[in-house]
Write an enzyme that holds these catalytic residues in place. Structure first.
Site, PDB file in Angstrom:
ATOM      1  N   LYS A  38      61.879   6.869  87.212  1.00 17.27           N
ATOM      2  CA  LYS A  38      63.026   7.011  86.317  1.00 17.27           C
ATOM      3  C   LYS A  38      63.371   8.475  86.037  1.00 17.27           C
ATOM      4  CE  LYS A  38      64.742   4.912  82.061  1.00 17.27           C
ATOM      5  NZ  LYS A  38      66.080   4.817  82.598  1.00 17.27           N
ATOM      6  N   GLY A  43      56.813  12.544  83.895  1.00 15.24           N
ATOM      7  CA  GLY A  43      56.229  12.669  85.233  1.00 15.24           C
ATOM      8  C   GLY A  43      57.284  12.871  86.307  1.00 15.24           C
ATOM      9  N   CYS A  44      58.365  12.131  86.206  1.00 13.28           N
ATOM     10  CA  CYS A  44      59.423  12.223  87.216  1.00 13.28           C
ATOM     11  C   CYS A  44      60.129  13.577  87.145  1.00 13.28           C
ATOM     12  CB  CYS A  44      60.428  11.091  87.039  1.00 13.28           C
ATOM     13  SG  CYS A  44      59.665   9.463  87.302  1.00 13.28           S
ATOM     14  N   THR A  45      60.280  14.109  85.943  1.00 14.14           N
ATOM     15  CA  THR A  45      60.884  15.430  85.792  1.00 14.14           C
ATOM     16  C   THR A  45      59.971  16.493  86.387  1.00 14.14           C
ATOM     17  OG1 THR A  45      62.087  14.730  83.817  1.00 14.14           O
ATOM     18  CG2 THR A  45      61.752  17.113  84.114  1.00 14.14           C
ATOM     19  N   ALA A  48      60.223  16.222  90.223  1.00 17.46           N
ATOM     20  CA  ALA A  48      61.500  16.738  90.717  1.00 17.46           C
ATOM     21  C   ALA A  48      61.541  18.262  90.621  1.00 17.46           C
ATOM     22  CB  ALA A  48      62.656  16.124  89.932  1.00 17.46           C
TER      23      ALA A  48
END
Length: 152
Positions: A38, A43-45, A48
């Protein structure tokens, strides 16, 4: 179940600007295809931003980076602008690529079971075949591990 050496499943899905992107657009180049749960979650930030920080190394070696989640085109656009992400983000709201790559799986969080995207990275070779599968990657080190694997 996908395995190394198999043809990578083809997809045509919209990017953060609404342009249709197909995996086959990148034949002749190595592709890092990473699936994440998401936009704008911690974590995804971090993952990325790690890819963004290493992007010049990928670009200098003619390697395409594509991030895929089930977030909307608008969400991807905001995510990319907020964190200055220079690579392709694909919106897969219907789970077309997510299911084709087998990353939509049962997850457990605090004893609660739900379905979701398991953070997984695929390296696809110049002929469109799966070269390496990296399951359950760590957000902070995924980009560096790929560059290390590729000897870049």
């Amino acid at each position: 179940m996908l395995e190394v050496g198999m043809k990578a499943p083809e997809f045509t899905l919209p990017d953060k600007d609404g342009n249709m992107v197909s995996l086959s657009d990148f034949l002749g180049k190595k592709v890092v295809l990473y699936f994440y749960p998401k936009d704008n979650t911690p974590g995804c930030t971090r993952q990325a931003c790690a890819f963004a920080g290493a992007y010049e190394s990928f670009k200098d070696n003619d390697i395409v980076v594509i991030g895929v989640s089930k977030d909307s085109v608008a969400s991807h656009k905001k995510f990319a602008e907020k964190h200055d992400l220079p690579f392709i983000l694909i919106s897969d709201k219907e789970l077309e690529a997510i299911q084709a790559y087998g990353v939509w799986q049962e997850k457990k969080l605090y004893g609660k079971v739900s379905m979701g995207v398991v953070r997984t990275t695929f390296i696809i070779d110049e002929n469109g075949n799966i070269e390496k599968i990296m399951p359950k990657v760590k957000p902070d080190t995924n980009a560096a591990e790929i560059l290390e694997y590729l000897g870049k």
